[in-house]
Design a protein around this motif. Structure first.
Motif, short mmCIF file in Angstrom:
data_model
loop_
_atom_site.label_atom_id
_atom_site.label_comp_id
_atom_site.label_asym_id
_atom_site.label_seq_id
_atom_site.Cartn_x
_atom_site.Cartn_y
_atom_site.Cartn_z
N ASP A 198 1.46 -10.34 3.68
CA ASP A 198 1.32 -9.69 2.37
C ASP A 198 0.36 -8.52 2.40
O ASP A 198 -0.17 -8.11 1.37
CB ASP A 198 0.87 -10.71 1.30
N ASP A 199 0.12 -7.95 3.58
CA ASP A 199 -0.85 -6.86 3.70
C ASP A 199 -0.35 -5.85 4.72
O ASP A 199 0.16 -6.22 5.78
CB ASP A 199 -2.21 -7.43 4.13
N ILE A 200 -0.50 -4.57 4.39
CA ILE A 200 -0.10 -3.50 5.30
C ILE A 200 -1.14 -2.40 5.31
O ILE A 200 -2.03 -2.34 4.45
CB ILE A 200 1.26 -2.88 4.90
N ALA A 201 -1.03 -1.51 6.28
CA ALA A 201 -1.76 -0.24 6.31
C ALA A 201 -0.71 0.86 6.45
O ALA A 201 0.30 0.67 7.13
CB ALA A 201 -2.74 -0.20 7.47
N TYR A 202 -0.93 2.00 5.80
CA TYR A 202 0.04 3.08 5.93
C TYR A 202 -0.60 4.43 5.64
O TYR A 202 -1.70 4.52 5.08
CB TYR A 202 1.26 2.85 5.03
N TYR A 203 0.11 5.49 6.05
CA TYR A 203 -0.32 6.86 5.82
C TYR A 203 0.61 7.47 4.77
O TYR A 203 1.77 7.76 5.06
CB TYR A 203 -0.27 7.66 7.12
N PRO A 204 0.16 7.65 3.54
CA PRO A 204 1.06 8.04 2.43
C PRO A 204 1.84 9.32 2.67
O PRO A 204 3.02 9.42 2.30
CB PRO A 204 0.10 8.18 1.24
N GLU A 205 1.20 10.32 3.29
CA GLU A 205 1.87 11.62 3.43
C GLU A 205 3.05 11.59 4.38
O GLU A 205 3.82 12.56 4.44
CB GLU A 205 0.85 12.66 3.90
N ALA A 206 3.24 10.50 5.10
CA ALA A 206 4.40 10.38 5.98
C ALA A 206 5.67 10.04 5.22
O ALA A 206 6.78 10.15 5.77
CB ALA A 206 4.15 9.32 7.05
N PHE A 207 5.51 9.67 3.94
CA PHE A 207 6.63 9.17 3.14
C PHE A 207 7.00 10.12 2.01
O PHE A 207 6.18 10.88 1.52
CB PHE A 207 6.28 7.81 2.55
N SER A 208 8.25 10.02 1.57
CA SER A 208 8.67 10.74 0.38
C SER A 208 7.93 10.20 -0.83
O SER A 208 7.35 9.10 -0.79
CB SER A 208 10.18 10.57 0.17
N ASP A 209 7.96 10.94 -1.92
CA ASP A 209 7.25 10.53 -3.13
C ASP A 209 7.75 9.17 -3.63
O ASP A 209 6.95 8.30 -3.98
CB ASP A 209 7.43 11.59 -4.22
N GLY A 210 9.06 9.00 -3.65
CA GLY A 210 9.60 7.73 -4.13
C GLY A 210 9.21 6.56 -3.25
O GLY A 210 8.88 5.47 -3.75
N SER A 211 9.23 6.76 -1.94
CA SER A 211 8.86 5.68 -1.02
C SER A 211 7.38 5.35 -1.16
O SER A 211 7.00 4.16 -1.10
CB SER A 211 9.17 6.09 0.41
N ARG A 212 6.54 6.35 -1.36
CA ARG A 212 5.10 6.10 -1.60
C ARG A 212 4.91 5.24 -2.84
O ARG A 212 4.11 4.30 -2.84
CB ARG A 212 4.34 7.42 -1.77
N ARG A 213 5.66 5.55 -3.87
CA ARG A 213 5.49 4.79 -5.12
C ARG A 213 5.95 3.34 -4.95
O ARG A 213 5.38 2.42 -5.56
CB ARG A 213 6.25 5.48 -6.26
N VAL A 214 6.96 3.13 -4.12
CA VAL A 214 7.40 1.75 -3.83
C VAL A 214 6.28 0.99 -3.13
O VAL A 214 5.96 -0.15 -3.49
CB VAL A 214 8.67 1.76 -2.96
N LEU A 215 5.66 1.62 -2.14
CA LEU A 215 4.58 0.96 -1.41
C LEU A 215 3.38 0.70 -2.32
O LEU A 215 2.74 -0.36 -2.25
CB LEU A 215 4.16 1.80 -0.21
N GLU A 216 3.08 1.65 -3.19
CA GLU A 216 1.96 1.48 -4.13
C GLU A 216 2.23 0.32 -5.08
O GLU A 216 1.32 -0.44 -5.43
CB GLU A 216 1.75 2.76 -4.93
N VAL B 61 11.92 -6.82 4.33
CA VAL B 61 12.12 -5.98 5.51
C VAL B 61 12.14 -4.53 5.05
O VAL B 61 12.89 -4.16 4.14
CB VAL B 61 13.45 -6.33 6.22
N PHE B 62 11.30 -3.71 5.67
CA PHE B 62 11.23 -2.28 5.35
C PHE B 62 11.91 -1.51 6.46
O PHE B 62 11.63 -1.71 7.65
CB PHE B 62 9.78 -1.84 5.19
N ALA B 63 12.83 -0.61 6.09
CA ALA B 63 13.61 0.13 7.07
C ALA B 63 13.45 1.62 6.83
O ALA B 63 13.70 2.12 5.73
CB ALA B 63 15.08 -0.27 6.98
N GLY B 64 13.01 2.32 7.87
CA GLY B 64 12.80 3.76 7.76
C GLY B 64 14.09 4.53 7.95
O GLY B 64 15.04 4.08 8.61
N THR B 65 14.12 5.72 7.39
CA THR B 65 15.22 6.66 7.58
C THR B 65 14.65 8.06 7.43
O THR B 65 13.55 8.24 6.92
CB THR B 65 16.36 6.41 6.58
#
Length: 270
Positions: free
Chosen positions: A180-198, A133-137
């Motif tokens: 097991d598959d998502i789509a996302y826009y990287p620039e909407a996230f902090s650097d750390g959150s982007r690295r988690v998704l990557e 489960v992914f939760a935004g803040t």
């Protein structure tokens, strides 16, 4: 060769936009000086519901309440995990009555409910991908609610920090395509959150800014068919290349309130 995708029948909760209008401004998409057409919003919503019906999904309805124009955005009303409902507790007073209304619907339907004490905006900021489960803040949902959510549903909750106010909810910056598959826009996230998704989704579909700006990621997938904003053309092409069936549904009138297909759709995960 594209991967063969399989659709799984879903059960959704939706709310007709009977009282939809832009009566206040609580996100960057809302402008009270821009006229809204409630009848058009209803027709677009009905087309969305009809599409779910034709795809074989079950749609439940909650009765709209006068004075709650954003109640159409059902995804914000709660989140379910393994049959347990974690209620929403909205940030802005204009929407706060929606939380108890949705919680009552679930309780009346016989689902066990956990009343939130921490600020959260349901599936708007909480997305389920398989067993995670992914939760935004960052804008609407408090970090403290992530722990409360994990205790309520007993599934791992991963915090995602949103940094661009245009994408004020997680479901505007990330779309669940399958378990097991998502789509996302990287620039909407902090650097750390982007690295988690990557790290977790190295092969995820990366959306363009143009598609993200029209809330193209605020879509709904059953594992094969993906309902999305038809203006998100690059996203549609990329989905087709991956073996998905993109279906463009116009929700432009509802976009004036800051939501698209996903915002109008709360999944009942019994």
């Amino acid at each position: 060769m594209p991967v063969t995708r399989d659709a799984r029948p879903r059960r959704y909760l939706m709310c007709p936009p009977t009282y939809f209008t832009v009566a206040y401004e609580i996100n960057p998409w809302m402008h009270q000086d821009v006229p809204t057409d409630t009848e058009l919003a209803v027709r677009q919503w009905e087309e969305l519901k009809k599409t779910y019906d034709e795809l074989g999904h079950e749609v439940e309805l909650i009765e709209p309440i006068p004075g709650l124009p954003d109640m159409v955005y059902a995804a914000n009303g709660a989140v379910m995990g393994d049959g347990v409902v974690y209620s929403a507790k909205f940030t802005y007073p204009q929407r706060q009555p929606e939380g108890p209304a949705y919680e009552k619907w679930f309780a009346d339907a016989g689902f066990p409910t956990v009343t939130a004490t921490e600020i959260n905006e349901g599936e708007g900021d909480i997305l389920t991908v398989g067993e995670l489960v992914f939760a935004g803040t960052g804008f609407r949902t408090s970090l403290a609610s992530h722990l409360e959510l994990q205790e309520a549903i007993g599934k791992p909750v991963i915090s995602m920090h949103l940094v661009d106010p245009r994408f004020y909810h997680l479901d505007t910056a990330m779309m669940v395509l399958s378990d097991d598959d998502i789509a996302y826009y990287p620039e909407a996230f902090s650097d750390g959150s982007r690295r988690v998704l990557e790290r977790l989704f190295p092969d995820a579909l990366i959306a363009t800014e143009a598609d993200a700006e029209v809330l193209g990621l605020n879509g709904v997938s059953d594992g094969k068919n993906v309902i999305h904003n038809p203006r998100a053309t690059a996203l549609a092409a990329a989905l087709a290349e991956r073996g998905y069936n993109p279906i463009g549904i116009d929700t432009s009138e509802l976009l004036k309130g800051g939501g698209g297909a996903k915002c109008c759709t709360l999944e009942i995960r019994a």
